[in-house]
Design a protein around this motif. Structure first.
Motif, short mmCIF file in Angstrom:
data_model
loop_
_atom_site.label_atom_id
_atom_site.label_comp_id
_atom_site.label_asym_id
_atom_site.label_seq_id
_atom_site.Cartn_x
_atom_site.Cartn_y
_atom_site.Cartn_z
N TYR A 146 13.35 -0.15 13.95
CA TYR A 146 12.94 1.12 13.35
C TYR A 146 11.62 1.60 13.95
O TYR A 146 10.80 0.81 14.41
N CYS A 147 11.43 2.91 13.90
CA CYS A 147 10.12 3.48 14.21
C CYS A 147 9.71 4.46 13.12
O CYS A 147 10.57 5.01 12.41
N LEU A 148 8.42 4.64 12.99
CA LEU A 148 7.83 5.57 12.03
C LEU A 148 7.12 6.68 12.77
O LEU A 148 6.55 6.46 13.85
N SER A 149 7.12 7.85 12.19
CA SER A 149 6.24 8.92 12.66
C SER A 149 5.61 9.59 11.45
O SER A 149 6.19 9.58 10.37
N SER A 150 4.42 10.13 11.62
CA SER A 150 3.73 10.80 10.52
C SER A 150 3.43 12.24 10.89
O SER A 150 3.31 12.58 12.08
N SER A 151 3.33 13.09 9.87
CA SER A 151 3.22 14.54 10.08
C SER A 151 1.90 15.11 9.59
O SER A 151 1.30 14.60 8.63
N SER A 152 1.49 16.19 10.22
CA SER A 152 0.37 16.97 9.70
C SER A 152 0.86 17.74 8.49
O SER A 152 2.05 17.81 8.20
N GLY A 153 -0.08 18.36 7.77
CA GLY A 153 0.30 19.14 6.59
C GLY A 153 -0.92 19.56 5.81
O GLY A 153 -2.06 19.17 6.12
N PHE A 155 3.92 -0.30 9.98
CA PHE A 155 4.74 -1.30 9.31
C PHE A 155 3.84 -2.47 8.91
O PHE A 155 3.06 -2.96 9.73
N LEU A 156 3.95 -2.91 7.67
CA LEU A 156 3.15 -4.03 7.21
C LEU A 156 3.86 -5.35 7.51
O LEU A 156 5.09 -5.42 7.47
N LEU A 173 8.32 -10.95 0.30
CA LEU A 173 7.98 -9.54 0.21
C LEU A 173 9.08 -8.66 0.77
O LEU A 173 9.76 -9.01 1.74
N THR A 174 9.28 -7.51 0.15
CA THR A 174 10.22 -6.53 0.67
C THR A 174 9.57 -5.80 1.85
O THR A 174 8.34 -5.72 1.93
N PRO A 175 10.36 -5.24 2.78
CA PRO A 175 9.78 -4.48 3.89
C PRO A 175 8.95 -3.32 3.37
O PRO A 175 9.40 -2.55 2.51
N SER A 176 7.73 -3.19 3.88
CA SER A 176 6.82 -2.16 3.38
C SER A 176 6.11 -1.47 4.54
O SER A 176 5.98 -2.03 5.63
N ILE A 177 5.66 -0.24 4.28
CA ILE A 177 4.85 0.49 5.24
C ILE A 177 3.61 1.02 4.55
O ILE A 177 3.57 1.11 3.31
N ALA A 178 2.61 1.37 5.34
CA ALA A 178 1.39 1.97 4.80
C ALA A 178 1.09 3.25 5.56
O ALA A 178 1.36 3.35 6.76
N THR A 179 0.56 4.23 4.85
CA THR A 179 0.16 5.50 5.45
C THR A 179 -1.26 5.84 5.01
O THR A 179 -1.66 5.54 3.88
N SER A 180 -2.00 6.49 5.90
CA SER A 180 -3.33 6.99 5.54
C SER A 180 -3.34 8.50 5.75
O SER A 180 -2.58 9.03 6.57
N SER A 181 -4.22 9.18 5.02
CA SER A 181 -4.17 10.63 5.02
C SER A 181 -5.56 11.24 4.95
O SER A 181 -6.53 10.61 4.51
N SER A 182 -5.64 12.51 5.37
CA SER A 182 -6.87 13.27 5.23
C SER A 182 -7.18 13.60 3.78
O SER A 182 -8.25 14.13 3.48
N ASP A 183 -6.26 13.29 2.86
CA ASP A 183 -6.54 13.49 1.43
C ASP A 183 -7.31 12.31 0.84
O ASP A 183 -7.44 12.20 -0.37
N TRP A 197 4.26 1.85 0.69
CA TRP A 197 5.60 2.27 0.28
C TRP A 197 6.61 1.15 0.49
O TRP A 197 6.50 0.37 1.44
N ASP A 198 7.60 1.09 -0.39
CA ASP A 198 8.77 0.27 -0.14
C ASP A 198 9.55 0.93 0.99
O ASP A 198 9.94 2.10 0.87
N GLN A 199 9.78 0.23 2.07
CA GLN A 199 10.41 0.83 3.25
C GLN A 199 11.80 1.39 2.93
O GLN A 199 12.20 2.43 3.47
N ASP A 200 12.55 0.72 2.07
CA ASP A 200 13.93 1.09 1.82
C ASP A 200 14.09 2.19 0.76
O ASP A 200 15.03 2.96 0.81
#
Length: 293
Positions: free
Chosen positions: A220-227, A262-263, A269-279, A285-288
């Motif tokens: 898998y791959c992740l991408s993050s978006s502006s907003g 990806f963590l 542990l269940t598959p998890s991801i982390a995100t950081s933001s300008s907020d 997050w739970d990946q699934d």
């Protein structure tokens, strides 16, 4: 949509504005560390299980200990702000990109100066990805190009240009000759590093793609978006084996999601991801299920 929270419980640390770190340990006493940089930190990456590398606006690259927080080495050689740092895990080589349009390689146990230079981009270098054996390096820039380099000789092995492809991030797929790349043109591309050609382009999103990461199994791959104001700012999960569309989206940030990762997964542990933001938030997050029960 409400606040989304992972069910995973973590040992937490408190990070204070003065740069000190208060960690909840057995003794209950906070640990305080001296800053590795004299200005804002712009990038950080894992170097070894107990080390990390960081780059900053102070034009320097620092190698620090995850455990003690102490800066072990500091490399100075860029003329402008360091934009990206990376390394092949368990390698003794560190790579840094800068607004001075160059990439440099540093030896963890070598001299204080760079051991290799990679000049060739016309604008700020904004993406770095090193092969698992640290023999090849891919770089991307706001000049719309992606380049491949031999890390031993510094030779440019290939250069590809795509109109409006302002690179924001690069990452290498573990065990594969593929490199993932995000762009300001709102797309996520998969490059075949052997011929430096685009192997696949995922459907374009509605916002700039700011960052990417690949799972350790290379699936898998992740991408993050502006907003802004709750519009966009999501992270998207893509399946690299079945590339017809997105697998899952993680929505909950109110401003640009600046980073996604990806963590590491433990046995319980269940598959998890982390995100950081300008907020000003970091979310796990739970990946699934994207945080849903």
């Amino acid at each position: 949509m409400g606040k989304l929270q992972s069910k995973i419980s973590f040992h937490t640390s408190k990070y204070r504005a003065d740069g000190s770190v208060g960690q909840k340990g057995a003794a209950g006493a906070p640990q305080q560390h001296s800053p590795a940089h004299t200005d804002a930190v712009t990038s950080v990456a894992a170097l070894k299980p107990d080390l990390c590398v960081s780059g900053g606006r102070d034009k320097s690259v620092a190698v620090s200990s995850w455990r003690s927080g102490a800066a072990l080495r500091r490399f100075i050689g860029h003329e402008r702000e360091v934009t990206k740092v990376t390394s092949a895990l368990d390698s003794n080589r560190v790579f840094s990109a800068s607004r001075d349009k160059t990439v440099k390689m540093w030896e963890l146990h070598g001299a204080s100066g760079p051991s290799q230079h990679f000049p060739g981009h016309d604008l700020v270098v904004t993406g770095l990805a090193v092969s698992p054996d640290a023999s090849q390096l891919c770089t991307g820039s706001r000049d719309n190009t992606v380049c491949k380099w031999d890390t031993e000789t510094g030779e440019c092995l290939g250069r590809a240009a795509i109109s409006r492809n302002l690179v924001t991030h690069l990452c290498w797929v573990p065990g594969e000759p593929y490199v993932i790349q995000t762009s300001e043109d709102k797309t996520t591309r998969v490059w075949d590093s052997r011929e430096l050609q685009v192997a696949h382009t995922f459907p374009a999103k509605q916002h700039i793609q700011t960052c990417c990461d690949v799972s350790q199994d290379g699936r898998y791959c992740l991408s993050s978006s502006s907003g802004s104001a709750g519009h966009g700012a999501e992270a998207t999960l893509w399946d690299l084996r079945q590339t017809r569309g997105r697998v899952c989206e993680y929505k909950g940030h109110f401003q640009t999601t600046t980073s996604c990762v990806f963590l590491p997964r433990g046995p319980a542990l269940t598959p998890s991801i982390a995100t950081s933001s300008s907020d000003s938030t970091v979310k796990v997050w739970d990946q699934d299920t994207a945080g849903r029960g």
